[in-house]
Design a protein around this motif. Structure first.
Motif, PDB file in Angstrom:
ATOM      1  N   ILE A 226      -5.126   6.496   2.834  1.00 45.34           N
ATOM      2  CA  ILE A 226      -4.822   5.530   1.787  1.00 45.34           C
ATOM      3  C   ILE A 226      -5.793   5.788   0.645  1.00 45.34           C
ATOM      4  O   ILE A 226      -7.009   5.742   0.834  1.00 45.34           O
ATOM      5  N   ARG A 227      -5.255   6.082  -0.530  1.00 42.46           N
ATOM      6  CA  ARG A 227      -6.128   6.323  -1.683  1.00 42.46           C
ATOM      7  C   ARG A 227      -6.931   5.064  -1.997  1.00 42.46           C
ATOM      8  O   ARG A 227      -6.361   3.987  -2.169  1.00 42.46           O
ATOM      9  N   THR A 228      -8.242   5.201  -2.087  1.00 49.36           N
ATOM     10  CA  THR A 228      -9.094   4.062  -2.454  1.00 49.36           C
ATOM     11  C   THR A 228      -9.191   3.915  -3.967  1.00 49.36           C
ATOM     12  O   THR A 228      -9.623   2.883  -4.461  1.00 49.36           O
ATOM     13  N   HIS A 229      -8.808   4.942  -4.704  1.00 46.27           N
ATOM     14  CA  HIS A 229      -8.708   4.875  -6.158  1.00 46.27           C
ATOM     15  C   HIS A 229      -7.729   5.960  -6.610  1.00 46.27           C
ATOM     16  O   HIS A 229      -7.435   6.903  -5.870  1.00 46.27           O
ATOM     17  N   ALA A 230      -7.233   5.844  -7.812  1.00 47.09           N
ATOM     18  CA  ALA A 230      -6.135   6.691  -8.266  1.00 47.09           C
ATOM     19  C   ALA A 230      -6.491   8.174  -8.287  1.00 47.09           C
ATOM     20  O   ALA A 230      -5.620   9.028  -8.104  1.00 47.09           O
TER      21      ALA A 230
ATOM     22  N   SER B 163      -0.038   4.052  -2.244  1.00 45.80           N
ATOM     23  CA  SER B 163      -1.374   4.619  -2.061  1.00 45.80           C
ATOM     24  C   SER B 163      -1.446   5.611  -0.906  1.00 45.80           C
ATOM     25  O   SER B 163      -2.503   6.192  -0.654  1.00 45.80           O
TER      26      SER B 163
ATOM     27  N   ARG C  42      -8.521   9.781  -6.236  1.00 39.01           N
ATOM     28  CA  ARG C  42      -8.921  10.338  -4.945  1.00 39.01           C
ATOM     29  C   ARG C  42      -7.904  11.374  -4.475  1.00 39.01           C
ATOM     30  O   ARG C  42      -6.707  11.103  -4.402  1.00 39.01           O
TER      31      ARG C  42
ATOM     32  N   LEU D  30       0.807  -1.219   0.000  1.00 34.96           N
ATOM     33  CA  LEU D  30       0.000   0.000   0.000  1.00 34.96           C
ATOM     34  C   LEU D  30       0.841   1.271   0.000  1.00 34.96           C
ATOM     35  O   LEU D  30       0.294   2.381   0.037  1.00 34.96           O
TER      36      LEU D  30
END
Length: 212
Positions: free
Chosen positions: A175-179, A161, A181, A158
Motif C-alpha cells: 500500500i503506497r504510503t505516499h504518492a 494505493s 512511493r 485504499l
C-alpha cells in the motif's frame, strides 16, 4: 486435512529476504501474496515452502491456533489461493479486467465457510454470536478471511494505493504510503539508487573515453 494438539511442527523462521512491505501488517491478502519473492540474482524465497512453514505463517497472522499443523494438501490450497490473489492484484494494478477463473476461486474461498459469527442458543446464557472453527475447516476459515480481505481492499478506499514494487526483480505488493512511493522497502530503494549511480558513472566514463 489437519493434525492438531500433540503434533509438534518445525518452527517457521521468516525469510531473511526483506522487511514487511507497507500495508501487509493490516492486510492478510497482501501478506499472503508477498510470502514469495524473487531476490537479486534470481534467488526465489517462499515462506510457504512446506507444510510447517505454511502453518507457522498462519499462526503468526493469528489465523489458526498454535496447536495446529497443516498437511501438504492444506498447504497446496493456501498456495493456490496465493496465486489467484497475485493474479487478481497484478491485473488490478495494471488496470486490466480480472481473470474470471481466479475470481471464481476467490469467491469460492469467501463462501466455502461462513466468515461471520453464527447465531447460537447457549443454555443458560441465551442467544449469542459464536465464531465456529470445526477442526476440518480451520484452513477454509483462514482462506475465507484472507479472500474477504482482498475483496474489501480492491473495492475500498485504499484500492488506488495498491502498488507493486518497481525495484525489479522484486514484485512485492504494498500500500503506497505516499504518492511518490515506488519501492516496498528502504533496501529496494537503496538498490535502485545504487544501480542508477553506477550506471551514471559508467556513462561518464564512456563519454570521457570517447573524447580522448
Amino acid at each position: 486435512m489437519l493434525t492438531v494438539n500433540n503434533f509438534r511442527y518445525h518452527e517457521h523462521v521468516p525469510s531473511p529476504a526483506l522487511p514487511p512491505a507497507p500495508g501487509t501488517d493490516d492486510h492478510a491478502s497482501l501478506a499472503l501474496v508477498d510470502t514469495v519473492v524473487v531476490l537479486p540474482g534470481g534467488h526465489r524465497v517462499d515462506d510457504l515452502g512446506d507444510p510447517g512453514a505454511a502453518t507457522g505463517w498462519l499462526i503468526e497472522r493469528g489465523l489458526v491456533s498454535d496447536d495446529v499443523m497443516l498437511l501438504e494438501h492444506c498447504q497446496g490450497k493456501l498456495t493456490s489461493l496465493r496465486q489467484d490473489l497475485r493474479t487478481l492484484f497484478d491485473r488490478f494494478v495494471e488496470g486490466e479486467d480480472p481473470d474470471p477463473s481466479a475470481l471464481d476461486r476467490i469467491n469460492a474461498a469467501i463462501t466455502t465457510v461462513p466468515a461471520a459469527p453464527l447465531l447460537h442458543h447457549v443454555p443458560g446464557r441465551g442467544l449469542q454470536r459464536v465464531q465456529q472453527h470445526p477442526v476440518t475447516k480451520l484452513v477454509e476459515y483462514a482462506m475465507a478471511h484472507i479472500a474477504e480481505d482482498a475483496a474489501e481492499l480492491v473495492t475500498g478506499p485504499l484500492a488506488g494505493s495498491i502498488a507493486r514494487c518497481e525495484a525489479l526483480p522484486c514484485d512485492r505488493l504494498m500500500i503506497r504510503t505516499h504518492a511518490r512511493r515506488r519501492w516496498c522497502s528502504v533496501r529496494c530503494g537503496d538498490r535502485v539508487r545504487a544501480a542508477r549511480s553506477y550506471s551514471r558513472g559508467r556513462q561518464s566514463e564512456d563519454a570521457e573515453a570517447e573524447r580522448t
